[in-house]
Write a protein that holds these residues in place. Structure first.
Motif, PDB file in Angstrom:
ATOM      1  N   ARG A 174     -83.498 -59.813  19.761  1.00 20.84           N
ATOM      2  CA  ARG A 174     -82.200 -59.690  19.124  1.00 20.84           C
ATOM      3  C   ARG A 174     -82.290 -58.947  17.784  1.00 20.84           C
TER       4      ARG A 174
ATOM      5  N   GLU C 152     -87.640 -64.611  17.025  1.00 18.31           N
ATOM      6  CA  GLU C 152     -87.175 -63.651  16.016  1.00 18.31           C
ATOM      7  C   GLU C 152     -87.750 -64.157  14.703  1.00 18.31           C
ATOM      8  N   SER C 167     -74.192 -61.283  12.201  1.00 13.96           N
ATOM      9  CA  SER C 167     -75.596 -60.904  12.346  1.00 13.96           C
ATOM     10  C   SER C 167     -76.284 -61.020  10.986  1.00 13.96           C
ATOM     11  N   CYS C 184     -80.808 -59.044  12.791  1.00  8.95           N
ATOM     12  CA  CYS C 184     -80.993 -59.985  13.895  1.00  8.95           C
ATOM     13  C   CYS C 184     -79.607 -60.475  14.294  1.00  8.95           C
ATOM     14  N   SER C 185     -79.258 -60.299  15.555  1.00  5.27           N
ATOM     15  CA  SER C 185     -77.847 -60.510  15.917  1.00  5.27           C
ATOM     16  C   SER C 185     -77.402 -61.958  15.781  1.00  5.27           C
TER      17      SER C 185
END
Lengths: 327, 602, 266
Positions: A174, C152, C167, C184-185
């Motif tokens: 992501r 992440e 985000s 980072c979404s």
């Protein structure tokens, strides 16, 4: 000596100095080694240095051209598994320091970072307590990943060899890398490769002989010196902290400049400390600075107690004014 | 949980806090108080006792300590620990770092090996006799251990502590009970007094108020709250806080071949000046505490501590053991030596005083920690009684419970014996020693009377009469000003005191002791806590005693200040308060602030 | 969105103290370790302040500290830290110090976090320091995050901002004094902080007292943890870098400048 995997990544398409140092360390130990390279242009970079490697692997492609945990971890995991070597040496760059501990967790591997030496019988040396204690240790757990501290080993001369086997790795993430930023000050004052580090301490912002504070002149003198010598600029914690408390500040100093304590431990050949006392928490950051001099009005400051080679008991403002005339 | 965070995220700064009991200072007195109180609150008979400030919860007990950590206290502690052991019957010194049982104790007369001290004639004669009959008298290394330690002085069944470690140990146990909170780095600016009733305290950082039904004042001899209470309520008739000392000590790593045993206790007299008493205590792990007391009745107008301490440890009797050692820690504090005569009003509506600020220190026995602890336990027992019976903390109730317990205890009895013990020193040295022996040996029944006027520092020319001429003194003053050095240093040099040769390990400069030893710090966001009220008065001062006696060299004559007004450097202050009582015209305001010593070993 | 910010941090000796190692092949330690005053690890502290800052900007957020340390020492340190911002505590009572095993510490922390009943991974941000002032390895946060399945991860963070779409924009330190900016979404994510840019929050007694209502019981409930050693130490020592300092006094500034200029040019 056990079989080693030298795991590297490219920076701007090339193997960085730290990578060549890691390769040099592996070669000096005499056992066999594999080579693996991750990043943009990984395969051509690998081929330029793969001479002497038993097996060569690479992971490249758009997803792996940027420094990011998920993709780097997936790639490193694949490369390590492909090699199967029990000992993995990698340079302690920010990219690998981010990725490899998580990889160690995936592989049930051990990992040690900031390793400054490795002997042929598998003993490493590293620092503890902010470079105030050194230790040497061994582990039986395998795989064992070692991140080698940049600047601690002589680099290998590049020796071309076989082309790598390119591994195909896919990974969801992501996170996207958007770009880079230069320091907030808008002026590059941190130069890790510079031969000289100039450290400014809180004394620059205190009352001077005439009872007044001369922050603007301090700022001018310091910046002028940094520009002319193209040195790197550092700071003590107290001076950086002051900027958070409404005190007279040197506006171009941020936490990034801090040396020691929660700051960095730079590796310049020469260091010049000005207007800072030289107390232990700051001086630990000077561990790797080879030649040290200090300018301080206090003849009993910490630098005098074996922490510097030369201490000039003088007014830093005056000395710097004179110094600028000569540079 | 989230709701709580929503409330707290925008907490207005000066909303008053409510507690049931607020304590000022965490020293041995408040330690004894909280130990006894938290233990008592856990007993079944106290189960129903609820907080009045926050109904439904147990009593909210908070303590505010000025220093950055509860382990940063200072004391040269050797103690019989009677009260401490009554509270903690299974006290095992092995659990507390640096603690040791007293194993052997000596009282030592130190001769003057340099011939530079200001001994009166009779003492010089004593030295000559000692040297002449050294074999018979057991004189060696310029010192003579007396064949016995006077009963009133002995600590033979006691302990040697590092006060910082003891405080930390007690504090941790108290907090683990969950019943009291001890907040470091939170100085208290002063009491909240409303129509002669103490309603709580005001914190120094932002002036916020903490209201409580009971304020326990244990902030030591120079604490701001105690002093402001004295200003407001006055002192009982005839009581004055007029006798003090600075205690300064080093904690030393003894050299490897040192033969001193753990538990050794030395009390010394005679060197570096006859007025200065000294001590050496040996902790476990080849560590020793060495220190001196510089009293207010020493009439030098440039009396000082640090250099004298350096000469003290270099006396042959000590130096044979200490040479080659390393300075681990350093600290200093003021001691209130007025004893019973310095006792303030012990309780009133909403407040009670315990510990050194309540005059509990016994100057005859040279002990204060155990006495302070005892007053703390006495107050705690009183509080438990009042809480159980649902009675308010009025002056009358506290008198009947706390003060009554205090008056009925050995503390009272011994402090009465000690009350006049030091009167003699106000006349001179010989009367002082004789008077102390007299009082000590008769349990206070016999003692010397106090002169009408206390001993004050002499004028420089008088003090140095016969040793330095007027012009030499004048030259010394000029040099002191020009070089920004303390005057005592130059005068001591002129009188023949040898310069201290720094070895960078144990013999270090004063500033190095501050930084290497005391690790002295000051946070950036507080105003100066030592302020000279009227510059005019400073200009009239002949020898700035505040400069000479300052434990940290924080006060100095500075060329950039209006001539003659000393400058203050917060970053060097150890909050000992010596400046406060050394200024002959009380021109110094000494406020509560955080910072100071950062060593946990004193 | 309101976040669940879990901050991991241990204790370190107060930076002003003198440290000496005591050797033991399985468990080296510091001389007089019990005596040394302690502080909350400096980088973890920065992470905590950043967590508080983020929580303030996103009402409804929670800040919870998970700390593995000797209980009594942790209690003492909390009396300073708890005055800075509102937070909860999950305490693990175990050994501290630089010579404990990083993998074991990471496992203990991760397991304590995984056991939290109210854990919401869609809002979870795991914060910590990028390395400790004790071990200085910089591996615990990554290992703990990986163990929790958080892939992440960011190291040496100096800034975090939340974009309009939720985000996370993260600035990490990289070589050459520069920062890399990543997006980072959504959570979950792990951020191991460098110093950030926030000053240390001042002490607020009210905050402290309110925090204690949660922190004191948490300490009393602290779960004991043993850490198995996994390395064999061969040697611990103080570095022996004492120089013979030449002190230059009473020399005019111009001459000093001359000497320094020559030295620089060498």
């Amino acid at each position: 000596m056990e079989k080693i995997l030298v795991l590297l990544h490219t920076m701007d398409g090339q193997i960085p100095q730290a990578g060549l140092e890691t390769l040099g360390l592996a070669k000096s130990l005499g056992g066999g080694f594999d080579l693996a390279v991750l990043g943009a242009d990984a395969s051509s970079a690998a081929q330029q240095i793969s001479g002497g490697a038993a097996k060569v692997f690479a992971v490249e492609g758009e997803a792996f051209a940027v420094s990011r945990y998920a993709t780097d971890a997936a790639a490193c995991e694949a490369l390590i598994r492909a090699s199967g070597a029990p000992l993995i040496l990698a340079p302690d760059t920010m990219r690998f320091h981010r990725a490899l501990p998580g990889v160690a967790e995936r592989l049930s591997a051990a990992i040690d970072t900031h390793v400054v030496s490795l002997s042929s019988d598998g003993a490493i040396e590293r620092w503890y307590y902010r470079q105030r204690i050194e230790a040497s240790l061994k582990r039986t757990q395998r795989p064992w990943i070692l991140l080698v501290e940049p600047g601690s080993q002589p680099p290998a001369a590049p020796q071309p060899g076989a082309a790598p086997e390119i591994l195909s790795v896919s990974c969801d993430t992501r996170t996207t890398v958007e770009g880079f930023s230069t320091p907030l000050a808008g002026e590059q004052t941190i130069r890790p490769e510079a031969p000289l580090l100039f450290v400014a301490g809180a004394g620059w912002t205190k009352k001077q002989k005439d009872g007044a504070v001369h922050v603007e002149e301090a700022a001018d003198l310091i910046l002028d010196f940094v520009r002319r010598t193209q040195c790197s600029l550092g700071s003590s914690k107290s001076l950086v902290d002051l900027s958070g408390e409404g005190q007279a500040v040197l506006p171009f100093l941020t936490h990034l400049h801090q040396v020691g304590q929660t700051g960095s431990s730079p590796r310049h050949k020469k260091g010049l400390a000005t207007c800072c006392h030289g107390e232990e928490p700051h001086v630990v950051g000077w561990r790797f600075i080879q030649e040290r001099r200090a300018i301080n009005l206090d003849p009993n400051c910490g630098w005098v107690r074996g922490k510097a080679d030369v201490v000039y008991v003088a007014d830093a403002f005056e000395v710097l004014r004179e110094l600028l005339k000569l540079l | 949980m989230t709701a709580m965070h929503d409330e707290l995220t925008d907490q207005p700064q000066t909303q008053p806090l409510d507690a049931d009991i607020v304590c000022t200072g965490f020293g041995p007195a408040v330690a004894g108080f909280l130990w006894t109180l938290t233990q008592g609150l856990q007993k079944p008979e106290m189960a129903g006792v609820e907080s009045k400030a926050m109904p439904g919860l147990p009593p909210q007990i908070v303590c505010y300590e000025r220093a950055d950590d509860i382990s940063f206290g200072v004391s040269g502690v050797v103690t019989r620990a009677r009260a401490i052991r009554a509270s903690i019957p299974n006290l095992d010194p092995a659990e507390i770092p640096l603690a040791a049982r007293v194993r052997n104790e000596k009282l030592i007369y130190l001769l003057d090996p340099l011939g530079v001290t200001r001994r009166p004639a009779w003492m010089r004669l004593a030295d000559q006799l000692c040297r002449a009959f050294s074999g018979v008298l057991g004189v060696a290394h310029e010192g003579m251990a007396l064949p016995w330690v006077p009963e009133f002085l002995h600590k033979r069944d006691g302990f040697i502590f590092s006060l910082g470690q003891f405080n930390q140990w007690v504090g941790q146990q108290v907090m683990m009970s969950g019943l009291a909170q001890i907040w470091p780095a939170t100085p208290v600016a002063g009491p909240l007094i409303e129509e002669d009733r103490v309603a709580g305290v005001r914190l120094a950082a932002d002036g916020s108020e903490v209201r409580a039904a009971l304020t326990v004042v244990g902030d030591g001899p120079v604490g701001a709250v105690g002093r402001q209470l004295d200003e407001h309520f006055g002192m009982p008739a005839g009581h004055r806080r007029d006798e003090w000392a600075v205690g300064m000590k080093m904690v030393i790593d003894l050299p490897e071949n040192c033969t001193l045993e753990e538990g050794t206790v030395w009390h010394t007299i005679g060197f570096p000046e006859p007025e200065i008493f000294g001590f050496l205590y040996v902790h476990p792990g080849r560590i020793a505490s060495a220190g001196i007391f510089v009293p207010s009745w020493m009439d030098s107008p440039v009396r000082t501590s640090y250099r004298y301490l350096q000469h003290f440890i270099q006396h042959p009797y000590l130096w044979r053991h200490l040479r080659g050692g390393r300075l681990r820690s350093w600290g200093a504090k003021s001691l209130l030596e007025s004893g019973r005569r310095g006792e303030p009003f012990l309780a009133g509506d909403g407040y009670a005083r315990i510990g050194e600020c309540s005059g509990s220190t016994n100057v005859l026995t040279g002990s204060g920690v155990d006495e302070a602890w005892l007053t703390g336990t006495q107050l705690a027992e009183a509080v438990l009684e009042l809480l159980r019976e649902g009675k308010p903390f009025t002056g009358e109730n506290l008198e009947n419970t706390y003060v009554a317990r205090r008056r009925a205890s050995w503390l009272e009895h011994e402090s009465q014996a000690a009350e006049k013990a030091r009167n003699g020193f106000q006349w001179g040295l010989l009367p002082g020693f004789l008077g102390m022996a007299l009082a000590g040996l008769t349990g206070g029944r016999l003692s010397l009377p106090r002169p009408r006027e206390d001993r004050h520092p002499k004028k420089l020319t008088d003090y140095y009469a016969g040793r330095l001429s007027r012009s030499e003194i004048e030259r010394a003053r000029q040099r002191a000003e020009a070089e920004s050095r303390p005057l005592h240093d130059i005068l001591m040099d002129m009188c023949g005191w040898p310069p201290v040769e720094y070895d960078g390990q144990l013999l270090v400069s004063h500033q190095d002791a501050l930084l290497m030893g005391g690790k002295v710090q000051a946070p950036a966001d507080f105003p100066d806590h030592v302020v000279f009220r009227s510059p005019q008065l400073c200009l009239q001062c002949e020898a700035h005693l505040c400069v000479e006696i300052c434990s940290g060299e924080a006060i100095r004559i500075s060329p950039e200040n209006p001539a003659g007004v000393p400058a203050f450097d917060r970053e060097k202050c150890v909050h000992c308060g010596a400046c406060l009582w050394n200024c002959p015209v009380s021109n110094i305001e000494f406020c509560a602030a955080p910072g100071g010593l950062h060593s946990a070993e004193n | 969105m309101p976040y669940q910010i879990i901050v991991c941090g241990g204790l370190a000796p107060d930076p002003l103290q003198t440290l000496e190692p005591v050797f033991d092949p399985a468990k080296p330690s510091l001389k007089n370790e019990l005596m040394l005053p302690a502080v909350f690890d400096p980088w973890a502290a920065h992470a905590l302040y950043e967590a508080g800052h983020l929580a303030k900007q996103h009402p409804g957020s929670l800040v919870r500290v998970v700390s593995l340390a000797p209980k009594a020492k942790l209690q003492q340190v909390m009396m300073t830290v708890a005055q800075k911002l509102p937070f909860e505590l999950v305490a693990l009572d175990g050994p501290g110090g630089g010579f404990t095993d990083a993998a074991a510490v990471a496992a203990a922390l991760a397991d304590a976090i995984a056991a939290m009943q109210d854990l919401d991974r869609s809002r979870l941000l795991l914060f910590g320091g990028w390395e400790s002032a004790t071990r200085g390895a910089g591996v615990v946060m990554q290992r703990a995050a990986e163990r929790l399945g958080i892939t992440e991860q960011f190291l040496a963070v100096d800034e975090l901002s939340v974009d309009a779409d939720g985000s996370l924009l993260v600035k990490e330190r990289i070589e050459g004094g520069r920062h890399q900016i990543s997006r980072c979404s959504s959570p979950p994510a792990m951020l191991a902080w460098a110093t950030g840019n926030l000053p240390e929050p001042p002490n607020h007694p009210q905050t402290g007292m309110a925090n204690m209502r949660v922190i004191m019981p948490a300490l009393q409930k602290a779960k004991p943890v043993t850490l198995e050693p996994s390395a064999e130490f061969l040697r611990t020592a103080l570095p022996s870098a004492i120089r013979q300092t030449r002190v230059v006094k009473d020399v005019p500034a111009a001459e000093i400048a001359q000497e320094i200029a020559e030295w620089i040019r060498q």
